[in-house]
Enzyme design. Structure first.
Site, PDB file in Angstrom:
ATOM      1  N   GLU A 108       0.838  -1.420   0.010  1.00  9.41           N
ATOM      2  CA  GLU A 108      -0.015  -0.162  -0.019  1.00  9.41           C
ATOM      3  C   GLU A 108       0.769   1.404   0.033  1.00  9.41           C
ATOM      4  O   GLU A 108       0.374   2.377   0.212  1.00  9.41           O
ATOM      5  CB  GLU A 108      -1.113  -0.028   1.269  1.00  9.41           C
ATOM      6  CG  GLU A 108      -1.999  -1.044   1.218  1.00  9.41           C
ATOM      7  CD  GLU A 108      -3.158  -0.669   1.993  1.00  9.41           C
ATOM      8  OE1 GLU A 108      -4.201  -0.443   1.568  1.00  9.41           O
ATOM      9  OE2 GLU A 108      -2.934  -1.017   3.268  1.00  9.41           O
ATOM     10  N   HIS A 129      -3.656   0.665  11.234  1.00 11.99           N
ATOM     11  CA  HIS A 129      -4.988  -0.424  11.185  1.00 11.99           C
ATOM     12  C   HIS A 129      -5.745  -0.190  12.629  1.00 11.99           C
ATOM     13  O   HIS A 129      -5.935  -0.970  13.310  1.00 11.99           O
ATOM     14  CB  HIS A 129      -4.597  -1.605  10.909  1.00 11.99           C
ATOM     15  CG  HIS A 129      -4.183  -2.002   9.530  1.00 11.99           C
ATOM     16  ND1 HIS A 129      -3.511  -2.945   9.070  1.00 11.99           N
ATOM     17  CD2 HIS A 129      -3.861  -1.138   8.273  1.00 11.99           C
ATOM     18  CE1 HIS A 129      -2.942  -3.062   7.775  1.00 11.99           C
ATOM     19  NE2 HIS A 129      -3.053  -1.967   7.511  1.00 11.99           N
ATOM     20  N   HIS A 194     -11.145  -0.475   7.238  1.00 14.86           N
ATOM     21  CA  HIS A 194      -9.798  -0.623   6.933  1.00 14.86           C
ATOM     22  C   HIS A 194      -8.727   0.177   7.975  1.00 14.86           C
ATOM     23  O   HIS A 194      -7.998  -0.566   8.651  1.00 14.86           O
ATOM     24  CB  HIS A 194      -9.483  -0.185   5.615  1.00 14.86           C
ATOM     25  CG  HIS A 194      -8.026  -0.351   5.106  1.00 14.86           C
ATOM     26  ND1 HIS A 194      -7.753  -0.199   3.729  1.00 14.86           N
ATOM     27  CD2 HIS A 194      -6.852  -0.600   5.474  1.00 14.86           C
ATOM     28  CE1 HIS A 194      -6.496  -0.399   3.648  1.00 14.86           C
ATOM     29  NE2 HIS A 194      -5.839  -0.664   4.741  1.00 14.86           N
TER      30      HIS A 194
END
Length: 260
Positions: A108, A129, A194
């Site tokens: 990511e 997270h 997420h």
């Protein structure tokens, strides 16, 4: 106005999943070596975020390269608590690693490059997270140290840009651009199912914001269970954010001392 443990994001630090190959390093020459102090702060940021419970085995923090604003620095794919100076890699703003030397990048990393492209004022990006912010409900500032949240945080809904069957990961430049658009001029953007992404004018401010966004999420959740909540007004949030900018160093020095 800048994700939860193992929910939906177990792949955040992995690469090459679902048929997506890691982009090979380009032949581009690395920029001039970044200032050692910048690298030291980036390493410290990884450790502090773990110590403060913002990241665990997953999540990542970057800084814009001080010698070349079209590059950024980010660790290779690994748990933040284990990052050392030799793990720091250089990237172009499209996420292409420069001089990877066999090191595997985070899947990511596109989050970081897209935001640096869209926001010239941003010098550091954190994707986490954290469990307090993953549900998709907007955060609003409950106390003064979270004034940087502004009236309300935007929420990125990946279904709106990639359909209903993704793994929720920002695994492409296009998804990074969509996230950056949702972030807009804010300090924090939540990512439904997420986690969150936080930005700042330097890595210390960004860490401060990531920590206190998580604290505010817990306070907001607890307060809403008790009854109606009096949130900071837009004017209070702006004034508190300005004051908070002057307090970043105090918190950073404490966190730095207590973190290996």
């Amino acid at each position: 106005q800048v994700c939860p443990g193992v929910w939906g994001c177990l792949c955040c630090g992995l690469t090459g999943l679902v048929g997506i190959a890691v982009r090979p390093a380009r032949a581009a020459e690395p920029a001039s070596a970044p200032a050692p102090a910048l690298v030291a702060d980036l390493v410290a940021a990884n450790h502090i975020l773990f110590d403060q419970g913002v990241v665990d085995g997953f999540g990542h923090v970057s800084v814009r390269h001080d010698k070349d604003p079209s590059r950024f620095l980010l660790s290779r794919s690994m748990a933040p608590a284990l990052v050392q100076a030799g793990d720091i890699m250089e990237f172009e703003l499209d996420g292409a690693p420069v001089g990877a030397a066999g090191r595997m990048p985070y899947l990511e990393r596109f989050i970081h490059g897209a935001i640096y492209r869209a926001r010239p004022d941003v010098m550091s990006v954190i994707h986490s997270h954290s469990t307090g912010v993953a549900g998709g409900a907007a955060l609003r500032p409950v106390f003064h140290l979270a004034g940087f949240l502004g009236p309300e945080t935007p929420v990125f809904e990946i279904r709106d840009v990639a359909g209903p069957a993704t793994d929720l990961l920002v695994r492409s430049d296009a998804l990074g651009d969509a996230l950056a658009r949702t972030l807009g001029g804010h300090a924090v953007v939540l990512m439904r199912g997420h986690g969150s992404t936080t930005v700042g004018t330097d890595v210390r401010q960004t860490v401060f914001r990531a920590v206190y966004a998580e604290v505010n999420a817990r306070l907001q959740s607890d307060a809403q269970r008790l009854g109606p909540v009096t949130f900071l007004t837009t004017e209070e949030a702006a004034a508190a954010a300005q004051t908070g900018n002057g307090l970043v160093g105090r918190a950073w020095e404490l966190w730095r001392i207590r973190t290996p």
